[in-house]
Design an enzyme around this catalytic site. Structure first.
Site, short mmCIF file in Angstrom:
data_model
loop_
_atom_site.label_atom_id
_atom_site.label_comp_id
_atom_site.label_asym_id
_atom_site.label_seq_id
_atom_site.Cartn_x
_atom_site.Cartn_y
_atom_site.Cartn_z
N GLY A 1 44.51 39.59 34.19
CA GLY A 1 43.87 40.62 34.66
C GLY A 1 44.38 40.22 36.45
O GLY A 1 45.79 40.10 36.39
N LEU A 2 43.85 40.89 37.31
CA LEU A 2 43.91 40.54 38.27
C LEU A 2 45.04 42.00 38.96
O LEU A 2 45.90 42.18 39.23
CB LEU A 2 44.02 39.29 38.90
CG LEU A 2 42.82 38.38 38.31
CD1 LEU A 2 43.66 36.77 39.52
CD2 LEU A 2 41.86 38.55 39.98
N CYS A 3 44.41 42.98 37.77
CA CYS A 3 46.25 43.90 38.14
C CYS A 3 45.01 45.23 38.71
O CYS A 3 45.03 46.03 38.24
CB CYS A 3 46.55 44.39 36.82
SG CYS A 3 46.26 44.00 35.90
N GLY A 4 43.93 44.94 39.10
CA GLY A 4 43.04 46.55 39.91
C GLY A 4 43.01 46.87 37.93
O GLY A 4 41.53 46.79 37.56
N ALA B 1 50.53 47.11 39.73
CA ALA B 1 49.58 47.17 39.47
C ALA B 1 48.84 45.89 40.30
O ALA B 1 48.07 46.41 41.22
CB ALA B 1 48.43 47.96 38.37
#
Length: 289
Positions: free
Chosen positions: A86-89, A243
């Site tokens: 994760g942590l990609c908007g 992203a």
């Protein structure tokens, strides 16, 4: 008003978070360079493969090839490709949103829908639907062509056995470092690639194939499926890093804004504490008089 110690602790914590997000931004930028180069190097191969399939499939008898068999669509399978991390908007959320829309549209038409999830994030969000037939977790971190071959082989086997009548791939398409768009493309049955007018003008005559075009198509069709899956995985890999780089840059800037606001609060609290101490001293001096 919070105490000086509480505000100072918050400022320290936000500064440490900013260091982490800045480091993640730099790591994502370094990984993006490699992923983008690999994706752009594979695009000409994909284009030439599509061109070869166009020349072979134009005018071909689609009933002679099981993977090109068009039948009444009752069962639809969606191959949803997302990232493992994760942590990609909103990148993964946008892909899931498009897959959910397509699933609801097919179900509204009375069709049965099953899902194949490539990537941990897609599986985590779609498993609640109860329609996930198979998932490939921990694949997108370091995928190779054999991963795409495994996925394509499984999907093709389901189609040949009659368990699915139509297959689509839903993935994140890389447009630029700033733009990553969810996209979908038909996967099965293999459709003859349409030529545009510019391509038709380039062709001056017919090709003679040795062996026959039918024998070549039998070999190329499975390879074509592998190429399509691998190309989508490359697009998602590059889009994920782009992203994440953007998201971490925004997070770092947000941390800077929070530190500035907390610094103002800290200064106000310190000024109020100093004012209270001065008032106590003045009050004590007046009392002694």
């Amino acid at each position: 008003m919070p105490s000086l110690k509480e505000v100072k602790t918050k400022i320290t914590g936000v500064k440490k978070t900013a260091q982490i997000t800045k480091a993640m931004n730099m790591v994502a930028a370094a990984k993006l360079r490699g992923a983008q180069e690999k994706m752009e190097a594979f695009r000409p191969y994909t284009a030439k493969f599509n061109e070869a399939m166009s020349n072979l499939s134009s005018g071909a008898n689609t009933n002679a090839f099981p993977l090109m068999e068009s039948r009444e669509v009752k069962n639809v399978e969606l191959v949803v490709i997302t990232s493992d991390r994760g942590l990609c908007g909103s990148f993964n959320a946008n892909v899931i949103k498009l897959a959910t829309k397509k699933m609801e549209a097919y179900e509204a038409q009375g069709k049965n829908v099953s899902l194949v999830c490539v990537g941990k994030k897609g599986f985590q969000l779609l498993k609640r639907s109860g329609k996930v037939r198979k998932n490939y977790n921990d694949t997108m971190g370091n995928f190779q062509m054999f991963h795409a071959r495994e996925i394509a082989t499984d999907i093709a086997a389901q189609f040949l056995e009659g368990n699915t009548d139509k297959v689509e791939i839903v993935y994140g398409s890389f447009r630029s470092v700033a733009v990553q768009e969810p996209a979908s493309k038909p996967f099965l049955p293999v459709q003859p690639v349409e030529k545009d007018e510019a391509e038709e003008r380039k062709i001056s005559g017919d090709y003679i194939y040795e062996p026959s075009s039918e024998e070549i198509m039998e070999v190329l069709q499975p390879l074509y499926l592998n190429v399509m899956v691998y190309h989508a995985m490359l697009e998602v890999g590059a889009s994920e890093h782009a992203a994440r780089m953007t998201a971490m840059d925004n997070a770092t800037n947000a941390c800077g804004d929070i530190v500035r606001n907390l610094t103002i609060v800290y200064n106000k609290a310190r000024q109020a504490a100093v004012t209270n101490e001065l008032m106590d001293i003045v009050g004590g001096a007046e009392a002694l008089k």
